[in-house]
Scaffold this active site. Structure first.
Site, PDB file in Angstrom:
ATOM      1  N   HIS A   1       0.981  -1.225  -0.101  1.00 51.25           N
ATOM      2  CA  HIS A   1       0.130   0.190  -0.113  1.00 51.25           C
ATOM      3  C   HIS A   1       0.994   1.036  -0.132  1.00 51.25           C
ATOM      4  O   HIS A   1       2.088   1.225   0.505  1.00 51.25           O
ATOM      5  CB  HIS A   1      -0.922   0.200   1.173  1.00 51.25           C
ATOM      6  CG  HIS A   1      -1.844  -1.092   1.404  1.00 51.25           C
ATOM      7  ND1 HIS A   1      -1.838  -1.906   2.462  1.00 51.25           N
ATOM      8  CD2 HIS A   1      -2.725  -1.333   0.432  1.00 51.25           C
ATOM      9  CE1 HIS A   1      -2.786  -2.781   2.300  1.00 51.25           C
ATOM     10  NE2 HIS A   1      -3.342  -2.679   1.059  1.00 51.25           N
TER      11      HIS A   1
ATOM     12  N   ASP B   1       2.530   1.618   3.310  1.00 49.48           N
ATOM     13  CA  ASP B   1       3.270   0.543   3.633  1.00 49.48           C
ATOM     14  C   ASP B   1       4.819   1.108   3.312  1.00 49.48           C
ATOM     15  O   ASP B   1       5.614   0.525   3.888  1.00 49.48           O
ATOM     16  CB  ASP B   1       3.375  -0.758   2.986  1.00 49.48           C
ATOM     17  CG  ASP B   1       1.836  -1.472   3.425  1.00 49.48           C
ATOM     18  OD1 ASP B   1       1.584  -1.423   4.611  1.00 49.48           O
ATOM     19  OD2 ASP B   1       1.356  -2.113   2.553  1.00 49.48           O
TER      20      ASP B   1
HETATM   21  C1  GLO Z   1      -9.153  -6.990   1.279  1.00 49.06           C
HETATM   22  C2  GLO Z   1      -8.370  -6.726   0.325  1.00 49.06           C
HETATM   23  C3  GLO Z   1      -6.970  -6.194   0.584  1.00 49.06           C
HETATM   24  C4  GLO Z   1      -6.413  -5.646  -0.975  1.00 49.06           C
HETATM   25  C5  GLO Z   1      -4.990  -4.818  -0.500  1.00 49.06           C
HETATM   26  C6  GLO Z   1      -4.501  -4.462  -1.727  1.00 49.06           C
HETATM   27  O1  GLO Z   1     -10.098  -7.447   1.389  1.00 49.06           O
HETATM   28  O2  GLO Z   1      -8.190  -8.144  -0.229  1.00 49.06           O
HETATM   29  O3  GLO Z   1      -6.399  -7.017   1.362  1.00 49.06           O
HETATM   30  O4  GLO Z   1      -5.993  -6.803  -1.528  1.00 49.06           O
HETATM   31  O5  GLO Z   1      -5.663  -3.691   0.114  1.00 49.06           O
HETATM   32  O6  GLO Z   1      -5.215  -3.726  -2.455  1.00 49.06           O
END
Ligand code: GLO
Ligand code: MG
Length: 346
Positions: A51, A54
């Site tokens: 993210h 992150d």
């Molecule tokens: C939540 C999502 C989340 C996304 C992550 C990347 O349900 O799966 O984990 O995959 O934020 O965009």
């Protein structure tokens, strides 16, 4: 016959967690950031999913952002890792409480677009061209809260603004039907792809498919993957597993339904997924009962499950499958698959 794919694996630092859930606080210590990044290679992974925050906090000024990003890039280079995808975390800020691109408040919508653009700038700094939009809060708790037609147009406008902002990124929508909102806009892979085709550059618009999200929509993940692969739009995956229609569980890949997991590996392998550099992403959570020492096992186990299922997929005699298909002998075909999955002779 073309040479077999050597699969590359990825996950996000959020997949090593402190175990908090909506009913209880954290149960494990936070793993130090550098240690998380060290775990990747140890566990057999090649790439990181991030993210925006992150990498560096979202509210830093640009100079501080660049310094922080360079530090992270240095650690990644040292570890021999690359960044597979970056996604703007548009669901935690107070300004995104009622959605980001679809908020009814113009100032909040502007915040979301600015932040999403900044995320593309970050992607560029770490050499990543894959940009993921998980539209977590784009939806409603009650249908009357927003004009749904306008909301779809706003999502396309934001997607377009990003494609214009950075002419090299490609955007993947990650569809999910619910959680955190009740009714999410673009609940399925099909919806997401239809939106991609409406943008100013469909060739840079695709999808990331998460197993559990297809299941929550009542759809078969392997068929969703095949649909996107048919369109050349499957650019990343989040493999995991899910026990029926409840909260998003992010269980170890293959841990609920082996055959369903086998089918996903089958579809990916047969379509040559990974041959253009796509990664096998795992979006999995450790159980709340797991200790700190064991808090990466779910990742290693998911990767192992993929590789074991891959061996099984590769061991199935394609000619035999074709013959059984042609003769419409599906009872025999079913037993062939079940026996193979159980390690029994056919
Ligand atoms: C939540 C999502 C989340 C996304 C992550 C990347 O349900 O799966 O984990 O995959 O934020 O965009
Ligand atoms: Mg996901």
């Amino acid at each position: 016959m073309s040479s077999p794919t050597t699969y590359r694996f990825s996950f996000g630092p959020w997949n090593i967690s402190t175990g908090a859930d909506p009913f209880g606080p954290t149960v494990r210590n936070e793993m130090e950031y550098a240690r998380k990044l060290k775990a990747y290679k140890e566990l057999g992974f090649d790439a990181v999913q991030f993210h925006d925050d992150d990498i560096v906090p979202a509210d830093l000024d640009w100079q501080a952002t660049l310094r922080g990003t360079a530090e992270v890039k240095k650690i990644l280079d040292g570890e021999g890792l690359f960044v597979e995808i970056i996604a703007p975390r548009l669901w935690e800020d107070p300004r995104t409480v009622d959605g980001a691109f679809t908020s009814n408040n113009p100032a909040d919508r502007k915040y979301a677009i600015d932040r999403a653009k900044r995320c593309a700038d970050l992607a560029r700094e770490v050499g990543c061209k894959n940009y993921v939009l998980w539209l977590a809060r784009e939806g409603t708790y009650i249908r009357e809260a927003k004009c749904a037609k306008t909301a779809h147009a706003r999502i396309v406008d934001a997607w377009n603004a990003l494609l214009e902002h950075d002419k090299e990124i490609r955007i993947m929508g990650e569809a999910k039907p619910n959680e955190p909102v009740d009714h999410a806009y673009l609940p399925t892979v099909g919806h997401m792809m239809a939106i991609g085709y409406k943008t100013i550059d469909p060739s840079r618009s695709g999808v990331l498919i998460e197993t559990a999200h297809s299941l929550l929509a009542g759809l078969d993940p392997a068929d969703d993957m095949a649909f996107a692969l048919f369109h050349d739009k499957l650019w990343s995956v989040h493999l995991n597993d899910q026990n029926g229609l409840k909260y998003d569980q992010d269980k170890v890949f293959g841990s609920v339904d082996l055959r369903r997991a086998f089918n996903q590996v089958w579809v990916l392998e047969k379509a040559g997924y990974g041959k253009n550099g796509e990664c096998v992403g795992l979006d999995v959570k450790a159980m709340r009962t797991t200790t700190f020492e064991d808090s990466t096992l779910h990742l290693a186990n998911s990767r192992t499950m993929f590789l074991r299922l891959l061996d099984i997929v590769r061991s199935v005699d394609e000619k035999q499958v074709e013959e059984l298909r042609a003769a419409r002998k599906y009872e025999q075909l079913e037993m062939l698959i079940l026996n193979t999955l159980m390690g029994k002779k056919n």
